[in-house]
Design a protein around this motif. Structure first.
Motif, PDB file in Angstrom:
ATOM      1  N   SER A 129       0.809  -1.226   0.000  1.00  0.00           N
ATOM      2  CA  SER A 129       0.000   0.000   0.000  1.00  0.00           C
ATOM      3  C   SER A 129       0.843   1.278   0.000  1.00  0.00           C
ATOM      4  CB  SER A 129      -0.940   0.008   1.206  1.00  0.00           C
ATOM      5  OG  SER A 129      -0.189   0.026   2.403  1.00  0.00           O
ATOM      6  N   TRP A 130       2.151   1.158   0.034  1.00  0.00           N
ATOM      7  CA  TRP A 130       3.019   2.326   0.148  1.00  0.00           C
ATOM      8  C   TRP A 130       2.887   3.292  -1.025  1.00  0.00           C
ATOM      9  CZ3 TRP A 130       5.239   5.496   3.199  1.00  0.00           C
ATOM     10  CH2 TRP A 130       6.268   6.319   2.762  1.00  0.00           C
ATOM     11  N   VAL A 131       2.829   2.805  -2.244  1.00  0.00           N
ATOM     12  CA  VAL A 131       2.829   3.663  -3.432  1.00  0.00           C
ATOM     13  C   VAL A 131       1.651   4.633  -3.445  1.00  0.00           C
ATOM     14  CG1 VAL A 131       2.698   3.679  -5.953  1.00  0.00           C
ATOM     15  CG2 VAL A 131       4.155   2.039  -4.800  1.00  0.00           C
ATOM     16  N   GLY A 132       0.483   4.210  -3.019  1.00  0.00           N
ATOM     17  CA  GLY A 132      -0.689   5.086  -3.032  1.00  0.00           C
ATOM     18  C   GLY A 132      -1.020   5.681  -1.679  1.00  0.00           C
ATOM     19  N   SER A 133      -0.097   5.590  -0.746  1.00  0.00           N
ATOM     20  CA  SER A 133      -0.362   6.005   0.631  1.00  0.00           C
ATOM     21  C   SER A 133      -0.311   7.531   0.808  1.00  0.00           C
ATOM     22  CB  SER A 133       0.678   5.353   1.555  1.00  0.00           C
ATOM     23  OG  SER A 133       0.630   5.910   2.832  1.00  0.00           O
ATOM     24  N   ALA A 134      -1.247   8.047   1.594  1.00  0.00           N
ATOM     25  CA  ALA A 134      -1.239   9.477   1.928  1.00  0.00           C
ATOM     26  C   ALA A 134      -0.019   9.811   2.794  1.00  0.00           C
ATOM     27  CB  ALA A 134      -2.517   9.861   2.662  1.00  0.00           C
ATOM     28  N   ILE A 135       0.428   8.858   3.599  1.00  0.00           N
ATOM     29  CA  ILE A 135       1.616   9.062   4.431  1.00  0.00           C
ATOM     30  C   ILE A 135       2.852   9.221   3.547  1.00  0.00           C
ATOM     31  CG2 ILE A 135       3.110   7.976   6.170  1.00  0.00           C
ATOM     32  CD1 ILE A 135       0.475   9.124   7.261  1.00  0.00           C
ATOM     33  N   ARG A 136       2.906   8.499   2.455  1.00  0.00           N
ATOM     34  CA  ARG A 136       4.022   8.635   1.503  1.00  0.00           C
ATOM     35  C   ARG A 136       4.064  10.052   0.960  1.00  0.00           C
ATOM     36  NH1 ARG A 136       4.348   8.290  -4.172  1.00  0.00           N
ATOM     37  NH2 ARG A 136       6.413   7.714  -4.903  1.00  0.00           N
ATOM     38  N   GLU A 137       2.906  10.539   0.508  1.00  0.00           N
ATOM     39  CA  GLU A 137       2.843  11.899  -0.046  1.00  0.00           C
ATOM     40  C   GLU A 137       3.207  12.942   1.012  1.00  0.00           C
ATOM     41  OE1 GLU A 137       2.490  12.445  -3.261  1.00  0.00           O
ATOM     42  OE2 GLU A 137       2.351  10.280  -3.493  1.00  0.00           O
ATOM     43  N   THR A 138       2.738  12.761   2.218  1.00  0.00           N
ATOM     44  CA  THR A 138       3.063  13.689   3.308  1.00  0.00           C
ATOM     45  C   THR A 138       4.554  13.690   3.588  1.00  0.00           C
ATOM     46  OG1 THR A 138       0.874  13.385   4.298  1.00  0.00           O
ATOM     47  CG2 THR A 138       2.607  14.223   5.736  1.00  0.00           C
ATOM     48  N   THR A 139       5.161  12.525   3.610  1.00  0.00           N
ATOM     49  CA  THR A 139       6.603  12.416   3.870  1.00  0.00           C
ATOM     50  C   THR A 139       7.408  13.095   2.772  1.00  0.00           C
ATOM     51  OG1 THR A 139       6.211  10.319   5.019  1.00  0.00           O
ATOM     52  CG2 THR A 139       8.473  10.785   4.330  1.00  0.00           C
ATOM     53  N   ILE A 140       7.015  12.898   1.533  1.00  0.00           N
ATOM     54  CA  ILE A 140       7.711  13.534   0.413  1.00  0.00           C
ATOM     55  C   ILE A 140       7.584  15.058   0.510  1.00  0.00           C
ATOM     56  CG2 ILE A 140       7.667  13.869  -2.104  1.00  0.00           C
ATOM     57  CD1 ILE A 140       6.925  10.834  -2.278  1.00  0.00           C
ATOM     58  N   ARG A 141       6.380  15.556   0.843  1.00  0.00           N
ATOM     59  CA  ARG A 141       6.186  17.012   1.002  1.00  0.00           C
ATOM     60  C   ARG A 141       7.010  17.556   2.157  1.00  0.00           C
ATOM     61  NH1 ARG A 141       0.797  15.857  -0.077  1.00  0.00           N
ATOM     62  NH2 ARG A 141       0.281  16.007   2.134  1.00  0.00           N
ATOM     63  N   LEU A 142       7.093  16.812   3.259  1.00  0.00           N
ATOM     64  CA  LEU A 142       7.904  17.260   4.391  1.00  0.00           C
ATOM     65  C   LEU A 142       9.373  17.400   3.983  1.00  0.00           C
ATOM     66  CD1 LEU A 142       6.352  15.183   7.310  1.00  0.00           C
ATOM     67  CD2 LEU A 142       6.281  17.677   7.045  1.00  0.00           C
ATOM     68  N   ALA A 143       9.875  16.425   3.242  1.00  0.00           N
ATOM     69  CA  ALA A 143      11.268  16.486   2.785  1.00  0.00           C
ATOM     70  C   ALA A 143      11.471  17.639   1.801  1.00  0.00           C
ATOM     71  CB  ALA A 143      11.676  15.161   2.160  1.00  0.00           C
ATOM     72  N   ARG A 144      10.531  17.811   0.873  1.00  0.00           N
ATOM     73  CA  ARG A 144      10.629  18.899  -0.112  1.00  0.00           C
ATOM     74  C   ARG A 144      10.595  20.259   0.587  1.00  0.00           C
ATOM     75  NH1 ARG A 144       5.374  19.484  -2.945  1.00  0.00           N
ATOM     76  NH2 ARG A 144       5.020  20.606  -1.021  1.00  0.00           N
ATOM     77  N   ASP A 145       9.636  20.452   1.481  1.00  0.00           N
ATOM     78  CA  ASP A 145       9.506  21.730   2.174  1.00  0.00           C
ATOM     79  C   ASP A 145      10.663  21.953   3.147  1.00  0.00           C
ATOM     80  OD1 ASP A 145       7.213  22.044   0.718  1.00  0.00           O
ATOM     81  OD2 ASP A 145       5.841  21.643   2.388  1.00  0.00           O
ATOM     82  N   GLY A 146      11.193  20.875   3.699  1.00  0.00           N
ATOM     83  CA  GLY A 146      12.372  20.987   4.557  1.00  0.00           C
ATOM     84  C   GLY A 146      13.579  21.488   3.787  1.00  0.00           C
TER      85      GLY A 146
END
Length: 165
Positions: A129-146
């Motif tokens: 379920s990782w590829v479509g996970s909302a947690i995945r998208e949130t983690t990517i945004r956190l890294a990008r915004d960081g």
């Protein structure tokens, strides 16, 4: 009708009042003040021997933030209750911490999935379920915004949240 402004009643805030509360650099043009647990850096200019102090606020996109800071400083300097700083809400502070943790982990080579396991331990991060996970998208945004914070975007933390119009 008066043609000019009358001086304010009562005692004025003076340089001596501020220097008495300065933490260090008492003779410098910058005073670091700790008033009732609130910290303020005050830059001084001009002749102020015994005169009431004045604040100069540039009129630009930061004016609302500067007025808020001045109001908080005035409250602290005059012994009133200091309103909370609206720039760093508990939610913004929590997100900033998560962004920095995500960046630190990425710098050491951690995958987004590994980062998500540490940032969000209460969520399942199975491979299916990782590829479509909302947690995945949130983690990517956190890294990008960081990364934006690290590359100079930290100044945005000094501004109140605004809606773009």
């Amino acid at each position: 009708m008066q043609s000019g402004l009358a001086p304010p009643e009562g005692p004025h805030l003076t340089l001596e009042n501020l220097r008495a509360r300065a933490v260090r650099d008492r003779e410098a043009a910058l005073l670091r003040l700790d008033i009732h647990g609130e910290r303020f850096d005050v830059s001084l200019s001009g002749s102020m021997n015994g005169d009431a102090l004045a604040a100069v606020i540039p009129l630009d996109e930061m004016t609302p933030d500067r007025l808020t800071a001045l109001g908080r400083f005035w409250s602290a300097a005059t012994g009133r209750a200091v309103p909370p700083d609206p720039r760093m809400t508990p939610q913004r502070l929590r997100r900033a911490r998560q962004m920095l943790r995500a960046i630190d982990a990425r710098e050491t080579g951690a995958t987004y999935r590994t980062i998500a396991q540490f940032l969000f331990p209460q969520h399942e991060n199975d491979a299916a379920s990782w590829v479509g996970s909302a947690i995945r998208e949130t983690t990517i945004r956190l890294a990008r915004d960081g990364m934006k914070l690290v590359h100079g975007g930290y100044r945005a933390l000094l501004r109140r949240p605004r809606r773009e119009r």
